[in-house]
Design an enzyme around this catalytic site. Sequence first.
Site, PDB file in Angstrom:
ATOM      1  N   LYS A 177      -7.242   1.281   4.621  1.00 35.54           N
ATOM      2  CA  LYS A 177      -6.689   0.426   3.564  1.00 35.54           C
ATOM      3  C   LYS A 177      -6.011   1.289   2.522  1.00 35.54           C
ATOM      4  CE  LYS A 177      -9.974   1.529   0.305  1.00 35.54           C
ATOM      5  NZ  LYS A 177      -9.711   2.293  -0.944  1.00 35.54           N
ATOM      6  N   ASP A 230     -16.622  -1.427  -0.682  1.00 39.15           N
ATOM      7  CA  ASP A 230     -15.412  -1.716   0.076  1.00 39.15           C
ATOM      8  C   ASP A 230     -15.694  -2.384   1.416  1.00 39.15           C
ATOM      9  OD1 ASP A 230     -13.968  -0.562  -1.936  1.00 39.15           O
ATOM     10  OD2 ASP A 230     -13.389   1.236  -0.817  1.00 39.15           O
TER      11      ASP A 230
END
Length: 300
Positions: A17, A142
């Site tokens: 990401k 996350d």
Amino acid sequence: MSGACDTGWSDWPAPAKLNLFLRITGRRDDGYHLLQTVFRLLDWGDTVRLRVRADGRIRRLAGLAGISEDADLAVRAARALQAASGTTLGADIEVVKRIPAGGGFGGGSSDAATTLRALDWLWGTALGPDRLAGIGLALGADVPVFVRGENAWAEGVGERLTPIALPPAWYLIVDPGVTVPTRELFQAPDLTRDAPPATITDFVSGAELGNAFEAVLRRREPAVDAALSALSRFGAARLTGTGAGCFVAFGSRAQAEAALAALPAGLRAWLAAGVERSPLLDALAARRAPEGYAGASPSG
């Protein structure tokens, strides 16, 4: 291998990401920082290889060098799912690493999320995304965004997610080769911790929201400063997460390739495309349900 089921190995994507911005707007009573960010999932990342075991053992056969098995997030995710579901099955785990550690690309968190989603499918435990995201949050802030597999506006410690549509983009990414100790960085005295909250409208309108850690890292790490300076020739160069990874966005692959070719020699750089949803969801949707699986669609 003794204890391994006949299903054999299966391969599962664990995408990286980017944080398109990152602000710190305050701190909770327990010391955790309150963040705002946008998570952008990429078409590049690690691969998690899994093989179901009938004897209940969780074994890591390959993973990130220098990380013990007990500290490995993929192993911890498998054990957490095992405990939450009560399954008697186990797994052999191999992680093919491509995402640099400490770069802010979410490699360990993505490996954990992929392990949760894939084993929930392979084991037939059918806990589903909501419960898996809750398990993942205990492993790292996350992890939930990778479990859900959607680009998202995030708040809180990163766990309050709102899906967000993002335009197609190609990213030129540079890894300066610096491993950033996240805990130490959050304690830096020169870190801005009281930025005014932004809104999704601010982000969509193109407001420059920045990354709270960029100024800190540029002062501390010459390699990060050099990477951002090199990328700034081509557009708005940014830092991702709390790591050293840097990137700049382009509207087309051709533009990104031209910039990659023009970078100074010696930088570790590559291209990745932003995706609308995690390739993990596509991998789950493409697989037939294991015998006895009673859950909803795995791509949900």
